[in-house]
Write a protein that holds these residues in place. Structure first.
Motif, short mmCIF file in Angstrom:
data_model
loop_
_atom_site.label_atom_id
_atom_site.label_comp_id
_atom_site.label_asym_id
_atom_site.label_seq_id
_atom_site.Cartn_x
_atom_site.Cartn_y
_atom_site.Cartn_z
N GLN A 1 0.83 -1.20 0.00
CA GLN A 1 0.00 0.00 0.00
C GLN A 1 0.87 1.25 0.00
O GLN A 1 2.00 1.23 0.49
N LYS A 2 0.30 2.34 -0.53
CA LYS A 2 1.07 3.57 -0.71
C LYS A 2 0.19 4.79 -0.48
O LYS A 2 -1.03 4.73 -0.66
N LYS A 3 0.81 5.87 -0.06
CA LYS A 3 0.20 7.19 -0.10
C LYS A 3 1.31 8.20 -0.26
O LYS A 3 2.49 7.91 0.00
N PHE A 4 0.97 9.41 -0.72
CA PHE A 4 2.02 10.40 -0.94
C PHE A 4 1.78 11.71 -0.22
O PHE A 4 2.60 12.61 -0.28
N ASP A 5 0.66 11.84 0.48
CA ASP A 5 0.42 12.99 1.37
C ASP A 5 -0.70 12.59 2.31
O ASP A 5 -0.78 11.43 2.71
N GLU A 6 -1.59 13.53 2.64
CA GLU A 6 -2.68 13.18 3.55
C GLU A 6 -3.73 12.30 2.89
O GLU A 6 -4.65 11.81 3.55
N THR A 7 -3.61 12.08 1.57
CA THR A 7 -4.52 11.19 0.87
C THR A 7 -4.45 9.80 1.47
O THR A 7 -3.40 9.36 1.91
N GLY A 8 -5.56 9.08 1.45
CA GLY A 8 -5.61 7.76 2.07
C GLY A 8 -4.76 6.72 1.39
O GLY A 8 -4.29 6.91 0.25
N TRP A 9 -4.55 5.60 2.07
CA TRP A 9 -3.76 4.49 1.53
C TRP A 9 -4.50 3.81 0.40
O TRP A 9 -5.73 3.68 0.42
N ASP B 1 -4.09 -13.15 6.02
CA ASP B 1 -4.18 -14.59 6.24
C ASP B 1 -5.26 -15.19 5.36
O ASP B 1 -6.11 -14.48 4.83
N TYR B 2 -5.26 -16.52 5.23
CA TYR B 2 -6.28 -17.20 4.45
C TYR B 2 -7.67 -17.06 5.07
O TYR B 2 -8.68 -17.16 4.37
N ASN B 3 -7.73 -16.81 6.38
CA ASN B 3 -9.03 -16.62 7.02
C ASN B 3 -9.49 -15.16 7.00
O ASN B 3 -10.49 -14.81 7.61
N GLY B 4 -8.75 -14.29 6.32
CA GLY B 4 -9.14 -12.89 6.18
C GLY B 4 -8.56 -11.96 7.21
O GLY B 4 -8.73 -10.74 7.11
N THR B 5 -7.86 -12.48 8.22
CA THR B 5 -7.23 -11.64 9.23
C THR B 5 -6.10 -10.83 8.60
O THR B 5 -5.36 -11.33 7.75
N MET B 6 -5.95 -9.57 9.02
CA MET B 6 -4.96 -8.69 8.43
C MET B 6 -4.10 -8.04 9.50
O MET B 6 -4.58 -7.76 10.61
N GLU B 7 -2.85 -7.78 9.17
CA GLU B 7 -1.95 -7.01 10.02
C GLU B 7 -1.14 -6.07 9.13
O GLU B 7 -0.87 -6.38 7.97
N TYR B 8 -0.73 -4.92 9.72
CA TYR B 8 -0.01 -3.91 8.96
C TYR B 8 1.42 -3.77 9.46
O TYR B 8 1.69 -3.88 10.66
N SER B 9 2.32 -3.51 8.55
CA SER B 9 3.72 -3.28 8.91
C SER B 9 3.90 -1.84 9.36
O SER B 9 2.97 -1.02 9.31
N GLU B 10 5.09 -1.52 9.78
CA GLU B 10 5.44 -0.13 10.03
C GLU B 10 5.43 0.64 8.71
O GLU B 10 5.46 0.06 7.63
N ILE B 11 5.38 1.96 8.81
CA ILE B 11 5.35 2.81 7.62
C ILE B 11 6.77 3.19 7.21
O ILE B 11 7.57 3.60 8.05
N LEU B 12 7.07 3.02 5.92
CA LEU B 12 8.36 3.41 5.37
C LEU B 12 8.19 4.71 4.58
O LEU B 12 7.22 4.88 3.84
N THR B 13 9.15 5.61 4.73
CA THR B 13 9.12 6.89 4.03
C THR B 13 10.35 7.00 3.14
O THR B 13 11.47 6.80 3.58
N VAL B 14 10.12 7.31 1.85
CA VAL B 14 11.21 7.44 0.89
C VAL B 14 11.11 8.80 0.20
O VAL B 14 10.06 9.14 -0.37
N ASP B 15 12.19 9.57 0.25
CA ASP B 15 12.25 10.86 -0.45
C ASP B 15 12.83 10.61 -1.83
O ASP B 15 14.01 10.29 -1.99
N PHE B 16 11.98 10.74 -2.84
CA PHE B 16 12.37 10.41 -4.21
C PHE B 16 12.53 11.68 -5.03
O PHE B 16 11.60 12.48 -5.14
#
Length: 235
Positions: free
Chosen positions: A84-92, A130-145
């Motif tokens: 997943q990605k976002k580039f400002d206050e716009t949602g993921w 997961d196969y049962n639909g459970t979800m977890e999120y990683s930490e957020i990574l920030t890249v200055d491109f």
């Protein structure tokens, strides 16, 4: 005697032979179960179970791309990873999916390439499913491109949308921009003309109050180039 185990909350039961044991322990994604030889069944939340252990999560620039890499130490019932990605206050929003390894105790390496980064800050996170639909999120990574600036369409968000969406794009230099909306037959159904906009990231809010639900296309153009995008209106 025998132990009977149900995997569907008691609708059906399967017999398990237990040679030289008094009880067994097994687990799914969130729970552990102990089946006693007295016929009593107990369940509890096993907080020691880690479905997917991410290590070495990192992101970096390679040419005109941003590469996200990570390693799993182990995986349990892992269907895969949505980048997943976002580039400002716009949602993921999702930009790709990688299949997981199911259940494994071996280490596995993964990488994802974002071929459409914007100039400036790009934010990433991984949604593990997961196969049962459970979800977890990683930490957020920030890249200055900092890339060679081009006329770049970043799409619209939200998409699908109800009545209003935001169309985002990069401009290599200050220029006049024209935005047109078309239906699936190629007929123009709306037109927005803008004065000169500044170089860099620009966002146009579009209200489709007069349009019916359906698929539409938008065309953004300056004096040198035109770019097309697709959006879904649901009312």
């Amino acid at each position: 005697g025998a132990v009977f185990v149900s995997l569907d909350e008691g609708v059906s039961w399967n017999q398990y032979d237990l040679p030289d044991r008094n009880s067994i322990k097994f687990f799914d994604r969130n729970h552990g179960y102990i089946v006693g030889n007295t016929g009593l069944i107990y369940s509890y939340l096993d907080t020691t179970i880690v479905p997917v252990e991410l290590i070495n999560l990192e992101a970096g620039v390679s040419g005109n791309r941003i590469i996200i890499r990570w390693t799993t130490a182990s995986e349990l019932n892992n269907k895969g990873f949505e980048m997943q990605k976002k580039f400002d206050e716009t949602g993921w929003y999702g930009i790709g999916f990688l299949e997981g390894k199911g259940t494994t105790t071996n280490s596995h390496n993964y990488s994802f390439s974002d071929t459409n980064p914007i100039s400036g800050l790009n934010y990433y996170r991984i949604r593990q499913i997961d196969y049962n639909g459970t979800m977890e999120y990683s930490e957020i990574l920030t890249v200055d491109f900092q890339a060679i600036r081009t006329f770049q369409l970043l799409g619209n968000y939200p998409n699908p949308f109800n009545s209003q969406t935001i169309i985002s794009f990069n401009l290599p230099y200050d220029s006049n921009i024209e935005l047109k909306i078309f239906n699936v037959l190629g007929e123009q159904v709306d037109k927005l003309v803008f004065e000169k906009l500044s170089a860099g990231l620009n966002k146009i809010s579009y209200a489709a109050e007069s349009l019916k639900s359906g698929v539409y296309f938008y065309k953004i153009s300056n004096s040198e180039k035109a770019l097309m995008g697709k959006m879904l209106l649901i009312k």
